[in-house]
Every structure is written in C-alpha cells, then in structure tokens.
Design an enzyme around this catalytic site. Structure first.
Site, PDB file in Angstrom:
ATOM      1  N   GLU A   1       0.793  -1.231   0.000  1.00  0.00           N
ATOM      2  CA  GLU A   1       0.000   0.000   0.000  1.00  0.00           C
ATOM      3  C   GLU A   1       0.826   1.282   0.000  1.00  0.00           C
ATOM      4  O   GLU A   1       0.759   2.070   0.954  1.00  0.00           O
ATOM      5  CB  GLU A   1      -0.969  -0.011   1.201  1.00  0.00           C
ATOM      6  CG  GLU A   1      -1.940  -1.172   1.165  1.00  0.00           C
ATOM      7  CD  GLU A   1      -3.036  -1.091   2.243  1.00  0.00           C
ATOM      8  OE1 GLU A   1      -2.885  -0.302   3.177  1.00  0.00           O
ATOM      9  OE2 GLU A   1      -4.022  -1.829   2.111  1.00  0.00           O
TER      10      GLU A   1
ATOM     11  N   GLU B   1      -5.340  -8.115  -0.430  1.00  0.00           N
ATOM     12  CA  GLU B   1      -6.044  -7.913   0.844  1.00  0.00           C
ATOM     13  C   GLU B   1      -7.512  -7.606   0.567  1.00  0.00           C
ATOM     14  O   GLU B   1      -7.825  -6.819  -0.330  1.00  0.00           O
ATOM     15  CB  GLU B   1      -5.478  -6.722   1.635  1.00  0.00           C
ATOM     16  CG  GLU B   1      -4.109  -6.938   2.207  1.00  0.00           C
ATOM     17  CD  GLU B   1      -3.662  -5.784   3.136  1.00  0.00           C
ATOM     18  OE1 GLU B   1      -4.518  -4.990   3.591  1.00  0.00           O
ATOM     19  OE2 GLU B   1      -2.457  -5.687   3.381  1.00  0.00           O
TER      20      GLU B   1
HETATM   21  C1  GLC Z   1      -3.403  -2.475   5.517  1.00  0.00           C
HETATM   22  C2  GLC Z   1      -2.656  -1.924   6.680  1.00  0.00           C
HETATM   23  C3  GLC Z   1      -2.901  -2.820   7.866  1.00  0.00           C
HETATM   24  C4  GLC Z   1      -4.380  -2.828   8.167  1.00  0.00           C
HETATM   25  C5  GLC Z   1      -5.123  -3.323   6.958  1.00  0.00           C
HETATM   26  C6  GLC Z   1      -6.600  -3.186   7.162  1.00  0.00           C
HETATM   27  O1  GLC Z   1      -2.738  -3.623   5.144  1.00  0.00           O
HETATM   28  O2  GLC Z   1      -1.294  -1.863   6.382  1.00  0.00           O
HETATM   29  O3  GLC Z   1      -2.196  -2.383   8.983  1.00  0.00           O
HETATM   30  O4  GLC Z   1      -4.661  -3.647   9.264  1.00  0.00           O
HETATM   31  O5  GLC Z   1      -4.768  -2.618   5.798  1.00  0.00           O
HETATM   32  O6  GLC Z   1      -6.906  -1.848   7.475  1.00  0.00           O
END
Ligand code: GLC
Length: 345
Positions: free
Chosen positions: A165, A283
């Site tokens: 990110e 993610e």
């Molecule tokens: C990103 C951030 C992480 C957070 C996740 C969800 O990966 O780096 O720290 O928990 O997003 O917000």
C-alpha cells in the site's frame, strides 16, 4: 483475465504457417509465466498483525507452528506475510538487517513450505519511507538487496512484494521510479523471482493507470479491496475518530452494492487484460466491529468477484481483528471460512 488462448493444431503447411504468422502478430506481450504462477497462487490468507508490527507480538499475534497446517487444511494455497523490515535494520548504511530477524522469517518460510503453502513476502509499515520517500529510498533499496540476496536460492514458492500500500507522500512518479530501481537490484540475485507490485493510494484500483511497469515477465499486479470503507473499517481505531460514526453500517448485497462492487472489479480486470498482467487481490476483509452476517455476505461477494476475474487473492487476515480464525477458542470462524470457500468454487 482472458483465459489462455489455445490454437488448434493445423494440418496443412499453409495453415501452420498462417497460424504462426497470426500468433506472432496477435500474441500479446502477456507474461504467461506469471499468469500460470498466479493461478497456482490461487487463494491465500494474510498472516496479519504479527511480523509487520514493530516487533512480533506487539500487536497481539505471534506466529505458531500449528497455524500453517491449519491454513493448509482449510484449503488455502498460500500465505501473504507482511513484514516490518525497517524496524529490524540499521539506520545507517549498509542498513544491515538483524540476522536473528532473518532467522525468524526463514522459519516462517520453512513452515509454509513444509505445509505446501506458497509465500508472498512483503515490506509493510516503513513509515519514514511513506513520509519522505526520497530520503529513504536508498535504505529501502538496500534492504531489498539484502532480502533478495538472502533468499536467492529459494525456489519459486516464494515471491516478493516490495511495498504494501504505497501511500501518503509516495506519489505515482516516485513509486514507479523506486520500484524500477529496486527491481533492477533484486534481479541481479533473483532473475526469475515473481514480484508483486501495486499502485499508490493504498493499492487502489483507481490508481492502476498510474503504474508504469518495467518490461519484466515475472510481475504480478496487486490491488486491495475494502470498499465501502464505512462498512469494512467501522470502529477501526487506526482510521481515526470518524470510524466510530460508521458503527452499525451493514452490507446486505443489495443491487446497488453489488453493482458498485462489480464495476470496481470489472475496472481492475480490464486493466489487467489491457496491460497483460495477472492480478492479485492481496487484501480484502471486514473488521470485527461489523456484524457477522454482513461480513459473510461481503466476503463471499468479493471472493466471487476475484474468482470471476481470475484474480488470485488473500483474505485479510488470519487471527486478529479481521480474523477468519479465533486463536482463543482455536477454531475457525466457520461462517467466514465458509464464505471464503463457497465462493471459491
Ligand atoms: C493495511 C494496513 C494494515 C491494516 C489493513 C486493514 O494492510 O497496512 O495495517 O490492518 O490494511 O486496514
């Protein structure tokens, strides 16, 4: 992504010639090796809130040997391992990474491999780099040089993701330049390692067009998906006071919700096709403050979108605030795990 195009075998010599000629013209510069690898990456889970904390355990998660067989048995094919390298490296040149930290990462990779899980190893939370990328770019590159040399003999079950990110003061021009520079250094020791790279603004789909990638066949492009943020990040302290106002937001899979999600994934999928790059949803997840029914529906819908577009994916995350696994009762949160499995079909 467009499925692999298989041409029928032609019998007549003229037809063979025509086919070859057409192939030479039509064949996109698609990174087929990366496309194949991305299929094998399939669906994974993030080992979040462990090694990307300043020190493992600071955020409540210390990786345990039993996690790896559990993850494999649940059907995941890889783990994404977020790592805070910057808090384990010297502040001055040559920015030596603590050997005992390398041993810990070696252990994680060994556990993964012996359980048949691939690994996407990243760099996460280098906050000084985000605040002043140019001042920290040399340290950034030199850390990756050490990581790359350390893992130069690892087989291709291991891939690298240079930065999670990129955001704040890392704008697209800076990120493209730093990525290219890091890739060049890493390629000296790891000529064929698969490398994951995503756009600025927290790996946002909307920023894919700003990525300017080197001509390298071993790249996989990543995006993250947490939309709508008012739902996925309700009550998340790291989002600021605002997130408290979002508490109670539901996600029901209504027609407008589905059509927004579909539009987002179509956009990412079309970018991947146009640029001939395999796509990785590195993610996605909804925080524990949201109600479980909404989380399940949303997770299932996102996972289905990823599969439909031939993205590989990794749920955020294993056993912390978004956790699919409850480390206290030592059980999977079945509805979430089921959401990840069902839509994988
Ligand atoms: C990103 C951030 C992480 C957070 C996740 C969800 O990966 O780096 O720290 O928990 O997003 O917000």
């Amino acid at each position: 992504m467009i499925p692999l195009h298989r041409k029928a075998l032609a019998c007549a010599a003229a037809l063979v010639l025509a086919t070859f000629t057409a192939a030479a013209v039509e064949q996109p510069a698609r990174a087929d090796v990366a496309l194949d690898y991305n299929k094998k990456l399939a669906s994974g889970i993030n080992l979040g809130n462990a090694l990307e904390a300043p020190k493992e355990g600071d955020w409540g998660v210390v990786l345990q040997p039993e996690y790896f067989p559990l993850i494999k048995a649940a059907g995941f094919s890889h783990v994404r391992v977020p790592v805070s390298w910057s808090t384990h490296s010297a502040l001055t040149a040559p920015y030596t990474i603590d050997p005992s930290f390398f041993e810990r990462i070696d252990w994680v990779i060994k556990q993964s491999r012996s359980n048949g899980l691939k690994v996407v190893l990243n760099m996460h939370h280098y906050e000084e780099f985000e605040a002043d990328p140019m001042a920290h770019s040399e340290r950034f590159v030199r850390m990756w040089q050490q990581i790359a040399e350390h893992f130069r003999s690892a087989n291709n079950d291991l891939s690298f993701e240079f930065y999670n990110e990129p955001a704040k003061n890392i704008d697209a021009a800076k990120w493209n330049a730093i990525f290219a520079q890091t890739l060049k250094i890493v390629r000296a020791s790891n000529p064929h390692r698969f490398i994951v790279v995503g756009p600025v603004n927290w790996n946002s789909i909307d920023q894919l067009d700003t990525l300017d990638l080197p001509d390298d066949k071993h790249l996989i492009v990543t995006v993250h998906y947490y939309s709508p943020q008012q739902f996925t990040h309700q009550g998340a302290s790291w989002m600021g006071a605002e997130s408290r106002k979002w508490l109670g937001t539901k996600w029901t899979g209504s027609a407008p919700e589905i059509s927004q999600m579909t539009a987002d994934f179509d956009k990412a999928g079309q970018w991947g096709e146009l640029h001939h790059r395999p796509m990785y949803l590195g993610e996605f997840g909804a925080y524990e403050k949201a109600d479980m029914d909404s989380r399940v529906l949303w997770t299932k819908a996102v996972r289905a979108q990823a599969k439909q577009h031939n993205f590989s994916d990794a749920y955020w995350e294993f056993c912390s605030g978004f956790g699919a696994y409850d480390p206290v009762s030592k059980h999977w949160r079945e509805p979430l795990l089921d959401a990840l499995k069902v839509s994988a079909k």
